[in-house]
Design an enzyme around this catalytic site. Structure first.
Site: not given
Length: 443
Positions: A295, A366, A395
């Site tokens: 995988e 922020c 990711y």
């Protein structure tokens, strides 16, 4: 330092180029922030794993692209064309793959807490394999499979206790982990017997994933050895001989100086070591060779991706630090905030210029922790420069958010100098699409 390749280099104009496309042109055409993926590199990596299994293991296995690294319809279309499978870890990933026309039989469903609707969706579409990670999950799959009159192929995720040298948050086979059944404490054996008692579950074997961003071959070899030893025990104790072994993924990629540059030959060598350990171990233990699943996710798309930004505000705190702010941040790349991940950055429009200063790259959110990272060596940046952050294919988009109601950047796929959207830009209308003002709040 930029590690170039045939599809990632500095061109005659002194600009960074990916997939034959000038990054300055990409920024002008599509705007920034912008995720860019190199199609040729993605296909090359899929073929490395696919062909190594064919050559070293007589094709008795299947590469499953790990969707969690990056999921959209186009990546499933590429995986289908390259004749590999995919693994999915949510109903959303499953739905996306199906919408792309990917065959359900070549999908594996993962997750430590699969929801009932996700399991039902997987059974209804005929998913090839489900990896079980809880007793309640086995019960639910059994009940739903029985109601449909089918027998579902399953694997059990086991935890062999192999500690890979990687960030603690991405280790998954340590004794204290939310994933898998421990071999050491008998849980994996007990779960094997439990699943074997279910008439509508066909236990094919075991799944193991020891973590991510691993560079040591020995970690994978040790994990194989421990899995095979457990499989031999189950054959002796329960009369069950596993016919499939899924070794997960976790192969590391280059992000910054200090990381190994593995290359296609190196990844093939990792996989050969793993497969040879399977072959030798099975012969030694008297086991038949299992069908092997792998995988990889990060190693397929990670280095294939870059993110382009435009430099905005520049702020220097004398004697402390210089901040270069960009029009992205933790909403398009949260990995520094989560893992203190390191990256390499380059001024794409001035890629041949030597570094002059050490700077921090800040985002526009922020949050004081909204950083792409600290201590980047760059030429003296100016507002309007195009900044490229390398190795962001895995990711980044998949973990992006609308924090501060910022727009998640679009994704373009480049090949042979041609760039096309594979994820279109968001709009502010998209941001508010699901907002509702109750009648009592309307004046």
């Amino acid at each position: 330092m930029i590690h170039t390749r045939d599809t990632l280099k500095i061109n005659h104009a002194g600009h960074l180029e990916i997939g034959g496309a000038d990054c300055v042109d990409l920024a002008q055409q599509f705007g920034t922030p912008l995720y860019v993926l190199d199609e040729e590199y993605i296909r090359r990596m899929m073929r490395v794993y696919r062909d190594t299994i064919a050559e070293e293991y007589d094709g008795n296995g299947l590469v499953l692209y790990a969707s969690k690294a990056f999921s959209c319809k186009a990546i499933y279309a590429i995986a289908g064309q390259e004749n590999i499978g995919v693994d999915v870890v949510s109903g959303g990933e499953l739905y996306t793959a199906l919408q792309a026309g990917f065959p359900a039989k070549k999908m594996t469903l993962h997750g430590n807490n699969k929801l009932p609707h996700e399991i039902c969706g997987a059974l209804d579409c005929g998913v090839g394999m489900i990896v079980i990670d809880a007793h309640s999950e086995a019960d639910l799959i059994e009940r739903e499979a029985a109601s449909r009159g089918i027998v579902q192929d399953v694997l059990i995720r086991i935890n062999p206790g192999v500690e890979a040298h990687t960030h603690a948050y991405v280790q998954t086979a340590t004794p204290d982990s939310k994933f898998g059944f421990s071999v050491a404490n008998g849980a994996a054996e007990e779960m094997t017997a439990y699943v074997l008692s279910k008439p509508h579950l066909h236990l094919k074997g075991y799944h193991c994933h020891i973590g991510s961003q691993i560079f040591e071959k020995r970690s994978f070899v040790l994990a194989v050895e421990k899995n095979l030893a457990f499989m031999a025990q189950m054959k002796a104790k329960l009369g069950f001989e596993a016919e499939a072994l899924n070794m997960g993924g976790g192969f590391g990629i280059w992000y910054a100086e200090g990381d190994a540059m593995i290359g296609t030959d190196g990844y093939a060598a990792y996989l050969r070591a793993l497969l040879n350990t399977v072959k030798e171990g099975c012969e030694k233990l008297g086991l038949r060779r299992p069908y092997v699943y792998l995988e990889p996710g990060r190693s397929i798309v990670g280095e294939a991706g870059i993110t382009l930004y435009t430099v905005g505000a520049i702020k220097e705190i004398p004697g402390i630090r210089k901040y270069i702010a960009v029009d992205g941040g933790m909403f398009d790349n949260p990995r520094y905030a989560l893992y203190q991940s390191k990256y390499t950055a380059v001024l794409a429009n001035r890629a041949t210029e030597a570094p002059e200063e050490l700077v921090a790259i800040a985002g526009k959110c922020c949050e004081s922790g909204d950083l792409i990272g600290l201590d980047f060596e760059l030429p003296k940046a100016r507002s309007g420069d195009i900044l490229a952050v390398l190795s962001t294919g895995a990711y980044n988009y998949s973990m992006a958010s609308n924090y501060n109601r910022n727009l998640i950047p679009p994704v373009v796929l480049v090949k042979g100098g041609k760039a096309e959207y594979i994820v279109r830009p968001q709009s502010y209308e998209d941001i508010v699409r699901n907002d509702v003002i109750p009648e009592r709040l309307r004046s």
